[in-house]
Design a protein around this motif. Sequence first.
Motif, PDB file in Angstrom:
ATOM      1  N   LYS A 124      47.110  32.586  40.954  1.00  0.00           N
ATOM      2  CA  LYS A 124      46.315  31.344  40.914  1.00  0.00           C
ATOM      3  C   LYS A 124      44.919  31.605  40.330  1.00  0.00           C
ATOM      4  O   LYS A 124      44.475  30.900  39.428  1.00  0.00           O
ATOM      5  CB  LYS A 124      46.153  30.757  42.323  1.00  0.00           C
ATOM      6  CG  LYS A 124      47.465  30.523  43.060  1.00  0.00           C
ATOM      7  CD  LYS A 124      47.259  29.944  44.444  1.00  0.00           C
ATOM      8  CE  LYS A 124      46.547  30.857  45.449  1.00  0.00           C
ATOM      9  NZ  LYS A 124      47.288  32.117  45.696  1.00  0.00           N
ATOM     10  N   LYS A 139      46.671  38.855  31.823  1.00  0.00           N
ATOM     11  CA  LYS A 139      46.741  39.279  33.235  1.00  0.00           C
ATOM     12  C   LYS A 139      48.198  39.220  33.704  1.00  0.00           C
ATOM     13  O   LYS A 139      49.062  39.825  33.087  1.00  0.00           O
ATOM     14  CB  LYS A 139      45.789  38.473  34.103  1.00  0.00           C
ATOM     15  CG  LYS A 139      44.333  38.597  33.653  1.00  0.00           C
ATOM     16  CD  LYS A 139      43.333  38.136  34.688  1.00  0.00           C
ATOM     17  CE  LYS A 139      43.157  39.200  35.766  1.00  0.00           C
ATOM     18  NZ  LYS A 139      42.246  38.793  36.840  1.00  0.00           N
ATOM     19  N   SER A 140      48.517  38.502  34.774  1.00  0.00           N
ATOM     20  CA  SER A 140      49.885  38.574  35.299  1.00  0.00           C
ATOM     21  C   SER A 140      50.854  37.643  34.571  1.00  0.00           C
ATOM     22  O   SER A 140      52.006  37.496  34.972  1.00  0.00           O
ATOM     23  CB  SER A 140      49.892  38.260  36.791  1.00  0.00           C
ATOM     24  OG  SER A 140      49.282  37.005  37.018  1.00  0.00           O
ATOM     25  N   LYS A 190      54.088  46.185  43.473  1.00  0.00           N
ATOM     26  CA  LYS A 190      53.122  46.037  42.391  1.00  0.00           C
ATOM     27  C   LYS A 190      52.778  47.427  41.863  1.00  0.00           C
ATOM     28  O   LYS A 190      53.042  48.428  42.512  1.00  0.00           O
ATOM     29  CB  LYS A 190      51.868  45.327  42.900  1.00  0.00           C
ATOM     30  CG  LYS A 190      52.167  43.883  43.318  1.00  0.00           C
ATOM     31  CD  LYS A 190      51.104  42.916  42.875  1.00  0.00           C
ATOM     32  CE  LYS A 190      51.556  41.493  43.042  1.00  0.00           C
ATOM     33  NZ  LYS A 190      50.503  40.504  42.838  1.00  0.00           N
ATOM     34  N   LEU A 238      44.870  27.080  49.556  1.00  0.00           N
ATOM     35  CA  LEU A 238      46.034  27.500  50.340  1.00  0.00           C
ATOM     36  C   LEU A 238      46.366  26.454  51.406  1.00  0.00           C
ATOM     37  O   LEU A 238      47.344  26.589  52.128  1.00  0.00           O
ATOM     38  CB  LEU A 238      45.752  28.833  51.052  1.00  0.00           C
ATOM     39  CG  LEU A 238      45.615  30.081  50.175  1.00  0.00           C
ATOM     40  CD1 LEU A 238      45.253  31.293  51.026  1.00  0.00           C
ATOM     41  CD2 LEU A 238      46.900  30.358  49.422  1.00  0.00           C
ATOM     42  N   GLY A 250      42.429  37.944  46.120  1.00  0.00           N
ATOM     43  CA  GLY A 250      41.635  37.787  47.344  1.00  0.00           C
ATOM     44  C   GLY A 250      42.421  38.111  48.602  1.00  0.00           C
ATOM     45  O   GLY A 250      41.950  38.831  49.488  1.00  0.00           O
ATOM     46  N   SER A 283      49.920  35.701  43.662  1.00  0.00           N
ATOM     47  CA  SER A 283      50.887  35.127  42.719  1.00  0.00           C
ATOM     48  C   SER A 283      50.283  34.886  41.332  1.00  0.00           C
ATOM     49  O   SER A 283      51.010  34.873  40.345  1.00  0.00           O
ATOM     50  CB  SER A 283      51.449  33.809  43.251  1.00  0.00           C
ATOM     51  OG  SER A 283      50.396  32.916  43.554  1.00  0.00           O
ATOM     52  N   GLU A 289      45.205  39.923  48.819  1.00  0.00           N
ATOM     53  CA  GLU A 289      45.605  41.345  48.809  1.00  0.00           C
ATOM     54  C   GLU A 289      44.448  42.226  49.265  1.00  0.00           C
ATOM     55  O   GLU A 289      44.645  43.181  50.040  1.00  0.00           O
ATOM     56  CB  GLU A 289      46.069  41.763  47.403  1.00  0.00           C
ATOM     57  CG  GLU A 289      47.396  41.143  46.983  1.00  0.00           C
ATOM     58  CD  GLU A 289      47.722  41.325  45.501  1.00  0.00           C
ATOM     59  OE1 GLU A 289      48.913  41.236  45.156  1.00  0.00           O
ATOM     60  OE2 GLU A 289      46.805  41.546  44.685  1.00  0.00           O
ATOM     61  N   GLU A 327      41.743  45.236  30.206  1.00  0.00           N
ATOM     62  CA  GLU A 327      42.365  45.006  31.520  1.00  0.00           C
ATOM     63  C   GLU A 327      42.874  43.573  31.662  1.00  0.00           C
ATOM     64  O   GLU A 327      43.615  43.257  32.584  1.00  0.00           O
ATOM     65  CB  GLU A 327      41.359  45.297  32.644  1.00  0.00           C
ATOM     66  CG  GLU A 327      41.055  46.783  32.807  1.00  0.00           C
ATOM     67  CD  GLU A 327      40.001  47.040  33.878  1.00  0.00           C
ATOM     68  OE1 GLU A 327      40.233  47.923  34.724  1.00  0.00           O
ATOM     69  OE2 GLU A 327      38.944  46.368  33.865  1.00  0.00           O
TER      70      GLU A 327
END
Lengths: 173, 173, 155, 155
Positions: free
Chosen positions: D36, D11-12, A60, B129, A70, D34, A72, D61
Amino acid sequence: RKSLFMKAFKKISKNLTSIYSELTRELEPPFHRGSAHLALEDNVTPFNAGVKFTVIPPNKRFQEMDQLSGGEKSVAALAFLFSLQGFKSTPFLILDEIDAAFDSVNVLKLVRYVKHKANRNLQFIVISLKELFYVHSDSLIGICRERDSTSASFSLDLQQFTESKEAEQLLVQ
Amino acid sequence: RKSLFMKAFKKISKNLTSIYSELTRELEPPFHRGSAHLALEDNVTPFNAGVKFTVIPPNKRFQEMDQLSGGEKSVAALAFLFSLQGFKSTPFLILDEIDAAFDSVNVLKLVRYVKHKANRNLQFIVISLKELFYVHSDSLIGICRERDSTSASFSLDLQQFTESKEAEQLLVQ
Amino acid sequence: MIISLEIKDFKSYKGIHNISLFKEFSCVIGPNGSGKSNILDAIIFVLGQKASAIRGSRLSELVYFGAADKTNTYVKLNFLHQISGKIYPIMRKIVNTESHYYLDDRLLSYKQFATELAELGINIASKNFFILQGDVESIAMQNPKQIADHIEKVS
Amino acid sequence: MIISLEIKDFKSYKGIHNISLFKEFSCVIGPNGSGKSNILDAIIFVLGQKASAIRGSRLSELVYFGAADKTNTYVKLNFLHQISGKIYPIMRKIVNTESHYYLDDRLLSYKQFATELAELGINIASKNFFILQGDVESIAMQNPKQIADHIEKVS
Ligand SMILES: Nc1ncnc2c1ncn2[C@@H]1O[C@H](COP(=O)(O)OP(=O)(O)OP(=O)(O)O)[C@@H](O)[C@H]1O
Ligand SMILES: Nc1ncnc2c1ncn2[C@@H]1O[C@H](COP(=O)(O)OP(=O)(O)OP(=O)(O)O)[C@@H](O)[C@H]1O
Ligand SMILES: [Mg+2]
Ligand SMILES: [Mg+2]
């Protein structure tokens, strides 16, 4: 006071970089790693100012901690706490639900880390709700509630069972 | 200001008691429930003082919040957040990893709660999760990282598969 | 290495409980509210941490609610000292409103207790041998000044 | 009910992403990091929350790092209004350093946007339609004054 702080800071900073790299190393080739860094905000009176903690997860680009996910952030925070512990040695570590925010890949990376570090001189006692984690331990201490709501405990030696192929493979890498 | 606060307080307090009771109700007979309570510390100028939040998990005796276990506190906190949401109605709720501290029993109680509440007028979109939780949803939105570290998404309709016997039983009770 | 624990009337542990089979890598498992964190609390309690470090408790709150005799709570930890190969019983009892510390069945002052444990490689003052539930989440939220404080505490 | 989302350079999410198949009870799943929570961020973004409410970000950002064109980021949410059975496209675009709001393809001021959404049953000011990652853990640690503040905010 400053020299005590700087001595601790240098050691912890070094620990952190190596622990985070180890904890985030991918489970499969090419085994990319993350990188972590502690920086003093004020070199003159370091203990009066802050210490900036930054990490870059594997693959990254750089971002401030609060922009990370969260999981990470959790891995980074754990690496920091482990680096504090490395500063003064201890014969055992007792860890309470440190994997709460981890997905299955991060859980396996944590298993790999603990299995590599645990030995007669550094015992790990870990409280975990995740079967994916605790199946890899040498023994289980099971706790449950009696009808009157008090606790009861049971112990099980897992070393009497053979390790699965996947578990062995995890450690070899 | 006081009357606005008291109106909200009464409604939220009522919601909380019923939500916590529902969320903690045991999965098997005799279906014991927990109880939760909001109390004003200052009746005269309520918004200046605090609101005391106390819960008693099923079958346990009264203790201050900080003496409860991590999972017990988490269930209580979630019930409180849900009770705030009930105050003004909304067509959907988006929840991010609310089950992080839950064991499998609490996860199933949460599934039961969400399945009972979700309908065309209250949609639940939950990030989780835990497979034990998300297998019970109507559809899955799967997110993963591409090689360049950007996100990709996939959707799967779970309603095309039949529900397991256990899942049906969970809802009937 | 911790070999076993003996807990009497401590938090949710009513009566005497022997918890053994701790190995190099052991896991404590069970449902929410069953008493897993209370095991960690028992270990940090016997190793001299203040009651207030245990979820802000008072000493009296660490005694099992329904204890018949409110003054017989103790935690005993059997510690295998690798260098000597000897097993040391480490104990802390709650006697009325104070704590009594024992190593090898000798009653010691807190200072002596801390010193002798340090000789065995256990540094109770540095608090670096445990991570409490929620510590990881809370570090993740901290600012640079707080991170600096952690480093200072350890040094 | 949210029917689908269309995200561009947010964002991603690089380029255009169509996320559909939202039902009465849907789960967003995938590994740590990832994207979420970024979906939740996209939803609260299009529904008028400040950038600072999204992990303390600035508007810039929220734009995908590598966006070819840094001024074409948008999130579009298709909302099925149960009472009328009609589907409303709700969109927010980042144009240079400001946000443009659209409902049914009409450009609206923030005030009009909030008002018209309220008529559809979506109260963007009350912030009660989402629970962010970590909110549950943080409520668990709060004191009575903070709990009172939550109630006050909602009323
Ligand atoms: N003095 C006491 N006497 C009896 N029970 C007590 C006492 N102190 C705490 N408890 C009980 O111990 C329980 C908490 O146990 P603990 O925190 O160890 O749970 P846990 O297994 O870690 O759960 P979680 O997975 O939710 O973190 C609480 O339900 C509380 O009621
Ligand atoms: N402007 C941006 N451009 C590109 N990537 C970004 C941008 N903003 C955030 N990201 C990336 O998005 C990722 C965070 O995604 P998100 O928080 O949605 O993860 P998550 O799936 O919720 O993970 P977790 O399970 O750990 O909570 C971070 O790794 C971050 O690098
Ligand atoms: Mg616990
Ligand atoms: Mg997330």
